[in-house]
Motif scaffolding. Structure first.
Motif, PDB file in Angstrom:
ATOM      1  N   GLY A 112       1.350  14.729   7.043  1.00  0.00           N
ATOM      2  CA  GLY A 112       1.845  14.827   5.860  1.00  0.00           C
ATOM      3  C   GLY A 112       3.776  14.486   6.352  1.00  0.00           C
ATOM      4  O   GLY A 112       4.420  14.208   5.366  1.00  0.00           O
ATOM      5  N   ARG A 113       4.205  15.155   7.810  1.00  0.00           N
ATOM      6  CA  ARG A 113       5.552  14.831   7.423  1.00  0.00           C
ATOM      7  C   ARG A 113       5.548  14.012   8.577  1.00  0.00           C
ATOM      8  O   ARG A 113       6.541  13.302   8.420  1.00  0.00           O
ATOM      9  N   ILE A 114       4.531  12.790   9.483  1.00  0.00           N
ATOM     10  CA  ILE A 114       4.389  11.867   9.729  1.00  0.00           C
ATOM     11  C   ILE A 114       4.687  10.480   7.875  1.00  0.00           C
ATOM     12  O   ILE A 114       5.231   9.234   8.400  1.00  0.00           O
ATOM     13  N   ILE A 115       4.474  10.947   7.545  1.00  0.00           N
ATOM     14  CA  ILE A 115       3.536   9.835   6.088  1.00  0.00           C
ATOM     15  C   ILE A 115       4.600  10.305   4.850  1.00  0.00           C
ATOM     16  O   ILE A 115       4.953   8.676   4.616  1.00  0.00           O
ATOM     17  N   LEU A 116       5.153  11.279   4.878  1.00  0.00           N
ATOM     18  CA  LEU A 116       6.552  11.231   4.081  1.00  0.00           C
ATOM     19  C   LEU A 116       7.836   9.862   3.897  1.00  0.00           C
ATOM     20  O   LEU A 116       7.853   9.747   3.292  1.00  0.00           O
ATOM     21  N   PRO A 117       7.959  10.052   5.541  1.00  0.00           N
ATOM     22  CA  PRO A 117       9.428   8.276   5.280  1.00  0.00           C
ATOM     23  C   PRO A 117       8.776   7.471   5.112  1.00  0.00           C
ATOM     24  O   PRO A 117       9.649   6.617   4.202  1.00  0.00           O
ATOM     25  N   PRO A 118       7.084   6.674   5.224  1.00  0.00           N
ATOM     26  CA  PRO A 118       6.876   5.256   4.601  1.00  0.00           C
ATOM     27  C   PRO A 118       6.925   5.525   3.529  1.00  0.00           C
ATOM     28  O   PRO A 118       6.567   4.740   3.095  1.00  0.00           O
ATOM     29  N   ASP A 123      11.424   0.542  -2.151  1.00  0.00           N
ATOM     30  CA  ASP A 123      11.023  -0.607  -1.803  1.00  0.00           C
ATOM     31  C   ASP A 123      10.215  -1.982  -2.967  1.00  0.00           C
ATOM     32  O   ASP A 123      11.016  -2.298  -3.917  1.00  0.00           O
ATOM     33  N   LEU A 124       9.114  -0.088  -3.867  1.00  0.00           N
ATOM     34  CA  LEU A 124       8.388  -1.165  -4.968  1.00  0.00           C
ATOM     35  C   LEU A 124       9.476  -0.935  -6.165  1.00  0.00           C
ATOM     36  O   LEU A 124       9.257  -2.006  -7.271  1.00  0.00           O
ATOM     37  N   ILE A 125       9.909  -0.238  -6.089  1.00  0.00           N
ATOM     38  CA  ILE A 125      10.898  -0.010  -7.497  1.00  0.00           C
ATOM     39  C   ILE A 125      11.608  -1.575  -7.253  1.00  0.00           C
ATOM     40  O   ILE A 125      12.629  -1.877  -8.496  1.00  0.00           O
ATOM     41  N   GLY A 126      12.435  -1.489  -6.420  1.00  0.00           N
ATOM     42  CA  GLY A 126      13.644  -2.370  -5.720  1.00  0.00           C
ATOM     43  C   GLY A 126      13.224  -4.046  -6.039  1.00  0.00           C
ATOM     44  O   GLY A 126      13.075  -4.719  -6.339  1.00  0.00           O
ATOM     45  N   ALA A 127      11.656  -3.823  -5.917  1.00  0.00           N
ATOM     46  CA  ALA A 127      11.201  -5.174  -6.249  1.00  0.00           C
ATOM     47  C   ALA A 127      10.832  -5.866  -7.407  1.00  0.00           C
ATOM     48  O   ALA A 127      10.411  -7.023  -8.005  1.00  0.00           O
ATOM     49  N   SER A 174       7.961   7.598   1.057  1.00  0.00           N
ATOM     50  CA  SER A 174       9.446   7.630   0.167  1.00  0.00           C
ATOM     51  C   SER A 174       9.461   6.153   0.389  1.00  0.00           C
ATOM     52  O   SER A 174      10.378   5.537  -0.504  1.00  0.00           O
ATOM     53  N   SER A 175      10.021   5.861   1.463  1.00  0.00           N
ATOM     54  CA  SER A 175      10.811   4.110   1.713  1.00  0.00           C
ATOM     55  C   SER A 175      10.196   3.432   1.142  1.00  0.00           C
ATOM     56  O   SER A 175      10.943   2.229   0.377  1.00  0.00           O
ATOM     57  N   ASN A 176       8.381   3.178   0.711  1.00  0.00           N
ATOM     58  CA  ASN A 176       7.846   1.936   0.063  1.00  0.00           C
ATOM     59  C   ASN A 176       8.093   2.347  -1.506  1.00  0.00           C
ATOM     60  O   ASN A 176       8.345   1.503  -2.173  1.00  0.00           O
ATOM     61  N   GLY A 185      -1.739  -2.409 -10.895  1.00  0.00           N
ATOM     62  CA  GLY A 185      -1.612  -3.003  -9.569  1.00  0.00           C
ATOM     63  C   GLY A 185       0.052  -1.847  -9.014  1.00  0.00           C
ATOM     64  O   GLY A 185      -0.102  -0.745  -7.804  1.00  0.00           O
ATOM     65  N   PHE A 186       0.847  -2.147  -9.733  1.00  0.00           N
ATOM     66  CA  PHE A 186       2.422  -1.645  -9.960  1.00  0.00           C
ATOM     67  C   PHE A 186       1.734   0.267  -9.434  1.00  0.00           C
ATOM     68  O   PHE A 186       2.799   0.626  -8.945  1.00  0.00           O
ATOM     69  N   ARG A 187       1.184  -0.020 -10.546  1.00  0.00           N
ATOM     70  CA  ARG A 187       1.050   1.729 -11.641  1.00  0.00           C
ATOM     71  C   ARG A 187       0.898   2.739 -10.286  1.00  0.00           C
ATOM     72  O   ARG A 187       1.134   3.721  -9.834  1.00  0.00           O
ATOM     73  N   LYS A 188      -0.806   2.010  -9.620  1.00  0.00           N
ATOM     74  CA  LYS A 188      -1.120   2.675  -8.147  1.00  0.00           C
ATOM     75  C   LYS A 188      -0.655   2.816  -7.149  1.00  0.00           C
ATOM     76  O   LYS A 188       0.049   3.363  -6.819  1.00  0.00           O
ATOM     77  N   LEU A 189       0.081   1.991  -7.343  1.00  0.00           N
ATOM     78  CA  LEU A 189       1.375   1.621  -6.066  1.00  0.00           C
ATOM     79  C   LEU A 189       2.567   3.071  -6.284  1.00  0.00           C
ATOM     80  O   LEU A 189       2.471   3.624  -5.611  1.00  0.00           O
ATOM     81  N   ALA A 190       3.181   3.248  -7.181  1.00  0.00           N
ATOM     82  CA  ALA A 190       3.881   3.898  -7.191  1.00  0.00           C
ATOM     83  C   ALA A 190       3.532   5.468  -7.499  1.00  0.00           C
ATOM     84  O   ALA A 190       3.965   6.107  -6.953  1.00  0.00           O
ATOM     85  N   GLU A 191       2.070   5.755  -8.138  1.00  0.00           N
ATOM     86  CA  GLU A 191       1.226   6.643  -7.731  1.00  0.00           C
ATOM     87  C   GLU A 191       0.656   7.024  -6.614  1.00  0.00           C
ATOM     88  O   GLU A 191       1.264   8.115  -6.010  1.00  0.00           O
ATOM     89  N   ALA A 192       0.488   6.739  -5.839  1.00  0.00           N
ATOM     90  CA  ALA A 192       0.239   7.041  -4.489  1.00  0.00           C
ATOM     91  C   ALA A 192       1.234   6.700  -3.356  1.00  0.00           C
ATOM     92  O   ALA A 192       1.436   8.314  -2.864  1.00  0.00           O
ATOM     93  N   TYR A 193       2.122   6.117  -3.318  1.00  0.00           N
ATOM     94  CA  TYR A 193       3.711   6.456  -2.932  1.00  0.00           C
ATOM     95  C   TYR A 193       4.154   8.086  -3.011  1.00  0.00           C
ATOM     96  O   TYR A 193       4.979   8.325  -2.060  1.00  0.00           O
ATOM     97  N   THR A 194       3.977   8.505  -4.568  1.00  0.00           N
ATOM     98  CA  THR A 194       4.764   9.713  -5.072  1.00  0.00           C
ATOM     99  C   THR A 194       3.974  10.640  -4.891  1.00  0.00           C
ATOM    100  O   THR A 194       4.619  11.220  -3.968  1.00  0.00           O
TER     101      THR A 194
END
Length: 348
Positions: free
Chosen positions: A108-114, A121-125, A116-118, A233-242
């Motif tokens: 959980g700690r390892i996956i948190l930084p990527p 990045d998704l929102i920015g894109a 959050s960053s992703n 596709g964008f919604r699924k990525l937002a859900e997974a990253y969140t």
């Protein structure tokens, strides 16, 4: 019976002045034709066929406008395709990280930084703009389509509220470790899923419209020339990253954490497929646009040849007229100068 005719210097001067004025007008016309290669006054020369010439010019102007518009549309689609490719590449890399973190202590700690960053990045894109218009806003091109996921935002507030309502404590609480796999599964498939479906997505995350921009790409074709941030596709990525960034995963029990990871793996894998299909659709429009533009350019050439055939003058002949008229004007000016020197005083 013989009669006398009187010729005065005034009459000669007037005649020469008229000749100069007339020739100067003719010289202006001939110079224009020698320079442009077309009639100085098309309507006068073509007469009854002027209407056909005007129609041809209107058709060529319309084709020219479409070519220019297609250039702008092509630029928008290129940027859109680049962002879709970028998001797909990032998602593919993240999928590898998820698989690696699933069975890793402290995953959980390892996956948190990527994660959050992703998400950022998704929102920015999705908030990228081109020529002052947001590319993923649908027809609502003047408004940024996706709100930031941060403290105080509608999206963040709603996720916090749903988590608190489901478990009775926030994501930062140590009690997160007591959440069972079944409880987490129920939360993810229930209120959390709902946040990334309509109407919650359109209320808390996106101001984009489902309807996308359409553009006329030829005299007979209209194409969808943008992509909405509301695509699945964008919604699924937002859900997974969140879910990997903001559900307290670092404190979850390992078996509960694996439930979250498995859900995210399914979402990301499905999103990658969706983005591939979306990129293919954009690519199809890009190909149609290229084909349409090539045809328009060919059409412009044909129309231009027809217009030239109607309006063209012989530049060599026009140059000869220019030289002849210049000679006549110079001669008339010289004669006028001589006439002005004639006076009765010289003979008294």
């Amino acid at each position: 019976m013989m009669s006398a005719n009187y010729i005065s210097t005034l009459m000669l001067s007037s005649s020469l002045r008229y000749s100069i004025t007339s020739n100067q007008a003719a010289l202006s016309k001939a110079s224009t034709e020698a320079t442009t290669g077309r009639f100085a006054d098309v309507g006068l020369e073509l007469g009854a066929t002027t209407g056909g010439d005007v129609t041809l010019r209107a058709d060529m102007s319309f084709a020219d406008q479409l070519v220019d518009t297609n250039g702008l549309v092509a630029g928008r689609l290129d940027v859109t395709q680049d962002r879709i490719t970028q998001l797909s590449t990032t998602a593919t890399d993240f999928l590898k990280d998820l698989i690696a973190a699933r069975s890793t202590d402290g995953g959980g700690r390892i996956i948190l930084p990527p994660a959050s960053s992703n998400l950022q990045d998704l929102i920015g894109a999705l908030n990228i703009s081109y020529n002052g218009s947001y590319l993923f806003s649908g027809i609502n091109t003047q408004n940024q389509p996706v709100t930031a996921y941060a403290a105080g935002s509608a999206s963040k507030n709603q996720v916090d509220s749903d988590f608190l309502a489901a478990f009775g404590f926030p994501q930062s609480s140590a009690s997160v470790s007591t959440i069972t796999p079944a409880q987490m599964q129920s939360f993810l498939n229930g209120p959390f899923d709902a946040e990334f479906a309509s109407p919650a997505w359109n209320t808390n995350w996106s101001s984009a419209t489902d309807q996308v921009m359409q553009s006329r790409i030829s005299t007979t074709e209209i194409a969808d020339t943008s992509v909405s941030a509301n695509q699945t596709g964008f919604r699924k990525l937002a859900e997974a990253y969140t879910m990997m960034a903001d559900l307290g995963n670092a404190n979850l029990d390992q078996s509960t954490f694996q439930v979250v990871v498995d859900k995210a793996i399914g979402l990301v894998g499905s999103a990658i497929t969706d983005l591939a299909a979306l990129g293919g659709s954009v690519g199809t429009v890009q190909q149609r646009l290229t084909t349409a533009t090539d045809k328009l350019k060919t059409q412009k050439d044909i129309l231009n040849n027809q217009i030239v055939g109607m309006e063209q003058v012989d530049p060599t002949e026009a140059s000869v007229r220019v030289n002849a008229l210049q000679t006549q004007i110079q001669t008339a000016l010289a004669l006028t100068s001589q006439l002005q020197k004639i006076s009765l005083i010289n003979y008294l």
